[in-house]
Structures are given as structure tokens and as C-alpha cells.
Design an enzyme around this catalytic site. Structure first.
Site, mmCIF file in Angstrom:
data_model
loop_
_atom_site.group_PDB
_atom_site.id
_atom_site.type_symbol
_atom_site.label_atom_id
_atom_site.label_comp_id
_atom_site.label_asym_id
_atom_site.label_seq_id
_atom_site.Cartn_x
_atom_site.Cartn_y
_atom_site.Cartn_z
ATOM 1 N N CYS A 8 0.764 -1.117 -0.078
ATOM 2 C CA CYS A 8 -0.091 -0.081 0.122
ATOM 3 C C CYS A 8 0.932 1.281 0.008
ATOM 4 O O CYS A 8 2.017 1.357 -0.500
ATOM 5 C CB CYS A 8 -0.943 -0.156 1.153
ATOM 6 S SG CYS A 8 -0.280 0.231 2.783
ATOM 7 N N ARG A 14 -3.567 -0.740 5.111
ATOM 8 C CA ARG A 14 -4.034 -1.714 4.417
ATOM 9 C C ARG A 14 -3.125 -2.964 4.239
ATOM 10 O O ARG A 14 -3.504 -4.186 4.385
ATOM 11 C CB ARG A 14 -4.334 -1.134 3.173
ATOM 12 C CG ARG A 14 -5.651 -0.219 3.182
ATOM 13 C CD ARG A 14 -5.740 0.601 1.780
ATOM 14 N NE ARG A 14 -4.769 1.568 1.665
ATOM 15 C CZ ARG A 14 -4.630 2.466 0.720
ATOM 16 N NH1 ARG A 14 -5.243 2.522 -0.268
ATOM 17 N NH2 ARG A 14 -3.464 3.358 0.549
ATOM 18 N N ASP A 131 -7.897 4.278 1.027
ATOM 19 C CA ASP A 131 -6.995 4.592 2.082
ATOM 20 C C ASP A 131 -7.907 4.616 3.255
ATOM 21 O O ASP A 131 -8.565 5.821 3.386
ATOM 22 C CB ASP A 131 -6.098 5.610 1.811
ATOM 23 C CG ASP A 131 -5.030 5.210 3.011
ATOM 24 O OD1 ASP A 131 -4.833 4.748 4.036
ATOM 25 O OD2 ASP A 131 -3.920 6.092 2.640
#
Length: 165
Positions: A8, A14, A131
Site C-alpha cells: 500500500c 491496508r 485508504d
């Protein structure tokens, strides 16, 4: 050993969630001894930092932990060292594919949700996981659900890869 990396932006939300979730799913599928999973970020913005507290709490709700996690940045040598490079969002996917040193490395880069049957038929621009860092706990729950929905497809893909070896 088949090696997978989840990527990420900063490696604090994540990708560490995805790493821990996939590692558990692989273990439960009986593949834990044949496959390793790690994670990184496309940037060095968060280098050395622990997992975001909200991401850590979401993992803990499901019996996982990432207390030992420290953010790191994806290294070019990992194109050769990893068998599957899983981007969590479209910008990570583009960054990784554009940075690949050759076609074989570029072919290792896939979007995480390309393994989710609900969105696998869509183009890459519609397969990202946004996000959650900018949001609240519910955004981390949403990320969890999107990550989780692709796990079965990733496991099936890895089984085929291992069988082909």
C-alpha cells in the site's frame, strides 16, 4: 517457498492488515509452510512506524495482531524475490508496474481485489481499496471486508501456482 508481498502507500494500514489476514488464511488452508507473506509501502513516509492503531484494533477484533509490525518501503530487488506482488489500490498497482525492471516482473503485480469475484470482472481502476487512514473505524471495517473478500481467490490462485511447480 512461494513468496507474496502486499503493498500500500505507507505500510501502516491496508498492507499490514492484508499481510496478517492472508497469512492466517494460508495457514488455515494448509499452505502456511509453503507460502510466506510480508508487506511494504510504495513510499518511505512511515518508515519504522508501527501499524496504525485503528488497523491494529481491527486485526485484534478478529484474533490477529501486528504489534511487531514496522513500516518499510518496497525495494526493487523484491521484484525478483517475490512470486506475487499484491497492490492494494490503483496508484500502488501503477507505481509497481511502472517500476518493474522487465515484463516478467510486471506480470507478478496484481491488484488485491482482482481476486475478489464480485469485482474481478471490472477494470483495475475499479478494484482499489481506498485508504482508510483518512477516515474512522468504519473505514477500517470497509477495508477489512474488501481485503477479506479476495482471500479465497488468492488461495485458489496460489494453489494452482504451487501445483504448477
Amino acid at each position: 517457498m512461494y513468496r507474496i508481498i502486499a503493498v500500500c502507500t505507507g505500510n501502516i494500514c491496508r498492507s499490514p492488515m492484508a499481510e496478517r489476514m492472508l497469512a492466517r488464511a494460508l495457514k488455515e488452508a494448509g499452505l502456511g509452510s509453503q507460502v510466506s507473506v510480508d508487506s511494504a509501502g510504495t513510499t518511505g513516509w512511515e518508515l519504522g512506524r508501527p501499524i496504525d492503531q485503528r488497523a491494529g484494533q481491527r486485526l485484534e477484533q478478529s484474533g490477529l495482531t501486528a504489534l511487531d509490525h514496522r513500516a518499510r518501503q518496497f525495494e526493487a530487488s523484491w521484484y525478483e524475490e517475490r512470486d506475487l506482488i499484491l497492490a492494494l489500490d490503483v496508484d500502488h498497482y501503477d507505481h509497481l508496474r511502472n517500476g518493474a525492471p522487465h515484463d516478467a516482473a510486471r506480470d507478478k503485480v496484481r491488484l488485491w481485489r482482482s481476486f475478489d469475484p464480485a469485482v474481478s470482472h471490472l477494470g483495475p481502476s475499479e478494484q482499489g481499496i481506498y485508504d482508510p487512514w483518512f477516515g474512522e473505524a468504519s473505514d477500517f471495517d470497509a477495508s477489512w471486508q474488501m481485503i477479506d473478500a479476495a482471500l479465497k481467490g488468492i488461495i485458489e490462485f496460489v494453489r494452482k501456482e504451487l501445483d504448477a511447480r
